[in-house]
Design a protein around this motif. Structure first.
Motif, mmCIF file in Angstrom:
data_model
loop_
_atom_site.group_PDB
_atom_site.id
_atom_site.type_symbol
_atom_site.label_atom_id
_atom_site.label_comp_id
_atom_site.label_asym_id
_atom_site.label_seq_id
_atom_site.Cartn_x
_atom_site.Cartn_y
_atom_site.Cartn_z
ATOM 1 N N SER A 232 0.827 -1.215 0.000
ATOM 2 C CA SER A 232 0.000 0.000 0.000
ATOM 3 C C SER A 232 0.859 1.262 0.000
ATOM 4 O O SER A 232 0.543 2.244 -0.685
ATOM 5 C CB SER A 232 -0.916 -0.005 1.227
ATOM 6 N N ALA A 233 1.956 1.232 0.775
ATOM 7 C CA ALA A 233 2.828 2.404 0.848
ATOM 8 C C ALA A 233 3.481 2.689 -0.497
ATOM 9 O O ALA A 233 3.657 3.852 -0.891
ATOM 10 C CB ALA A 233 3.897 2.190 1.921
ATOM 11 N N ILE A 234 3.838 1.640 -1.215
ATOM 12 C CA ILE A 234 4.415 1.823 -2.554
ATOM 13 C C ILE A 234 3.375 2.431 -3.488
ATOM 14 O O ILE A 234 3.683 3.306 -4.308
ATOM 15 C CB ILE A 234 4.943 0.484 -3.093
ATOM 16 N N ASP A 235 2.132 1.978 -3.381
ATOM 17 C CA ASP A 235 1.052 2.551 -4.199
ATOM 18 C C ASP A 235 0.947 4.055 -3.980
ATOM 19 O O ASP A 235 0.867 4.843 -4.934
ATOM 20 C CB ASP A 235 -0.283 1.895 -3.845
ATOM 21 N N VAL A 236 0.938 4.452 -2.707
ATOM 22 C CA VAL A 236 0.803 5.871 -2.386
ATOM 23 C C VAL A 236 1.998 6.662 -2.899
ATOM 24 O O VAL A 236 1.864 7.782 -3.410
ATOM 25 C CB VAL A 236 0.641 6.062 -0.868
ATOM 26 N N GLU A 237 3.176 6.072 -2.788
ATOM 27 C CA GLU A 237 4.403 6.754 -3.217
ATOM 28 C C GLU A 237 4.413 7.053 -4.708
ATOM 29 O O GLU A 237 4.893 8.102 -5.147
ATOM 30 C CB GLU A 237 5.612 5.880 -2.854
ATOM 31 N N PHE A 238 3.845 6.139 -5.510
ATOM 32 C CA PHE A 238 4.032 6.249 -6.956
ATOM 33 C C PHE A 238 2.753 6.570 -7.737
ATOM 34 O O PHE A 238 2.724 6.420 -8.953
ATOM 35 C CB PHE A 238 4.677 4.966 -7.500
ATOM 36 N N LEU A 239 1.715 7.024 -7.036
ATOM 37 C CA LEU A 239 0.559 7.570 -7.740
ATOM 38 C C LEU A 239 0.454 9.043 -7.361
ATOM 39 O O LEU A 239 0.188 9.389 -6.215
ATOM 40 C CB LEU A 239 -0.734 6.841 -7.359
ATOM 41 N N LYS A 240 0.705 9.897 -8.320
ATOM 42 C CA LYS A 240 0.747 11.335 -8.062
ATOM 43 C C LYS A 240 -0.653 11.936 -8.001
ATOM 44 O O LYS A 240 -1.630 11.326 -8.433
ATOM 45 C CB LYS A 240 1.572 12.036 -9.151
ATOM 46 N N ALA A 241 -0.708 13.138 -7.456
ATOM 47 C CA ALA A 241 -1.981 13.839 -7.328
ATOM 48 C C ALA A 241 -2.677 13.943 -8.679
ATOM 49 O O ALA A 241 -2.050 14.265 -9.691
ATOM 50 C CB ALA A 241 -1.752 15.228 -6.737
ATOM 51 N N LYS A 242 -3.972 13.629 -8.696
ATOM 52 C CA LYS A 242 -4.856 13.723 -9.864
ATOM 53 C C LYS A 242 -4.598 12.660 -10.923
ATOM 54 O O LYS A 242 -5.262 12.648 -11.958
ATOM 55 C CB LYS A 242 -4.766 15.117 -10.503
ATOM 56 N N GLN A 243 -3.620 11.768 -10.691
ATOM 57 C CA GLN A 243 -3.438 10.670 -11.633
ATOM 58 C C GLN A 243 -4.576 9.673 -11.499
ATOM 59 O O GLN A 243 -5.091 9.438 -10.410
ATOM 60 C CB GLN A 243 -2.114 9.939 -11.384
ATOM 61 N N ASP A 244 -4.955 9.053 -12.605
ATOM 62 C CA ASP A 244 -5.995 8.040 -12.581
ATOM 63 C C ASP A 244 -5.463 6.777 -11.900
ATOM 64 O O ASP A 244 -4.266 6.468 -11.978
ATOM 65 C CB ASP A 244 -6.437 7.704 -14.010
ATOM 66 N N PHE A 245 -6.341 6.026 -11.237
ATOM 67 C CA PHE A 245 -5.913 4.822 -10.533
ATOM 68 C C PHE A 245 -5.325 3.773 -11.480
ATOM 69 O O PHE A 245 -4.574 2.892 -11.054
ATOM 70 C CB PHE A 245 -7.080 4.225 -9.744
ATOM 71 N N SER A 246 -5.662 3.870 -12.758
ATOM 72 C CA SER A 246 -5.108 2.925 -13.736
ATOM 73 C C SER A 246 -3.596 3.097 -13.881
ATOM 74 O O SER A 246 -2.910 2.222 -14.424
ATOM 75 C CB SER A 246 -5.778 3.114 -15.099
ATOM 76 N N LYS A 247 -3.067 4.227 -13.392
ATOM 77 C CA LYS A 247 -1.626 4.496 -13.479
ATOM 78 C C LYS A 247 -0.835 3.850 -12.339
ATOM 79 O O LYS A 247 0.398 3.961 -12.301
ATOM 80 C CB LYS A 247 -1.384 6.009 -13.484
ATOM 81 N N LEU A 248 -1.531 3.209 -11.394
ATOM 82 C CA LEU A 248 -0.810 2.505 -10.340
ATOM 83 C C LEU A 248 0.123 1.467 -10.966
ATOM 84 O O LEU A 248 -0.280 0.724 -11.865
ATOM 85 C CB LEU A 248 -1.788 1.798 -9.399
#
Length: 273
Positions: A111-127
């Protein structure tokens, strides 16, 4: 009160550090982080075996990667974080205790990696696709398998959930003399104290450098010295904040010099007892 102030001479402490280094294996955190530091070929080689992806190309790799961007959330420091040519993230962790290898800890890392690498306003598909890999000293899953692979799926049909989150536990205690697979050999190498007993050259060469060469041994001894100093600082800060001991007592109990304790007190704006 327990004091960690050492009575060893510098020469005796150095000898003790050398003896500790001699017993280290890649399974030990301190050595593991160093043999993987700035070593993309080794990270790539190890991850190819553990994931079964023979065409994996690692493009970047970092040890002791700090994740602490959520205010108030628990921070973690990743042993190794690697990225491949397709943008997939691989977190490689040594877990010496059963408690440290809990499923929920693996979930938190992911989960922490997810938060680290999804930037503000990016779509969740970019995870990114993520792999959290725990190398455990004992067989924490208890099935005597070399590796355990976990993905989410529909509990009725078995259909993959498709969230691209993968968790892997590698059993560092696995020892089957009839298993000649690369994975079994790699697990063996992680548990080796002597590079000459290792199967794989990349692991042996890096281990040899930090345990046998003058430059590598000096680096490891400096790390151990720094860690001792860090522990002393932590103890001194706790004692200063408690406010019951004098500076002289704190220096004695922490192992720091009186001047260092005074500097800490000044930095923390604490007036000692």
């Amino acid at each position: 009160m327990i004091s960690i102030k050492t009575e060893l001479t510098p020469e005796e402490q150095h000898q003790k550090d050398l003896e500790r280094l001699e017993q280290m294996r890649p399974m030990d955190d301190d050595l593991m982080r160093e043999i993987f530091r700035n070593n993309i070929p080794l990270a790539e080689f190890v991850l190819r075996i553990m994931t079964g992806m023979d065409d994996l190309i690692i493009t970047s790799e970092e040890t002791q990667y700090d994740l602490e961007h959520l205010l108030g959330a628990r921070s973690i420091c990743l042993d190794v974080l690697a990225t491949d040519s397709e943008g997939r993230k691989f977190n490689l962790e040594i877990q010496r205790s059963d408690r440290g290898a809990s499923p929920k800890r693996a979930r938190y890392h992911s989960s922490a990696i997810d938060v680290e690498f999804l930037k503000a306003k990016q779509d969740f598909s970019k995870l990114p696709i993520t792999y959290v890999i725990f190398i455990t000293e004992t067989d924490v899953r208890g099935a005597n398998r070399p590796i355990y692979l976990f993905d989410r799926q529909d509990t009725v049909t078995g259909e993959p959930f498709g969230d691209d989150e993968h968790i892997i536990f590698v059993n560092g205690a696995y020892n089957n003399p009839d298993d000649n697979s690369d994975l079994a050999k790699l697990i063996h190498d992680f548990g080796c104290r002597n590079d000459e007993d290792m199967y794989f050259d990349l692991m042996a060469e890096s281990t040899h450098f930090y345990k046998k060469t003058e430059k590598g041994v000096s680096h490891m001894c400096k790390l151990m010295e720094d860690m001792r100093n860090d522990e002393k600082v932590i103890i001194a800060i706790k004692l200063l904040k408690r406010g019951k001991e004098s500076l002289e007592e704190i220096a004695e109990d922490s192992g720091l010099s009186l001047e260092d304790v005074k500097d800490l007190a000044a930095q923390l704006d604490i007036i000692p007892a």
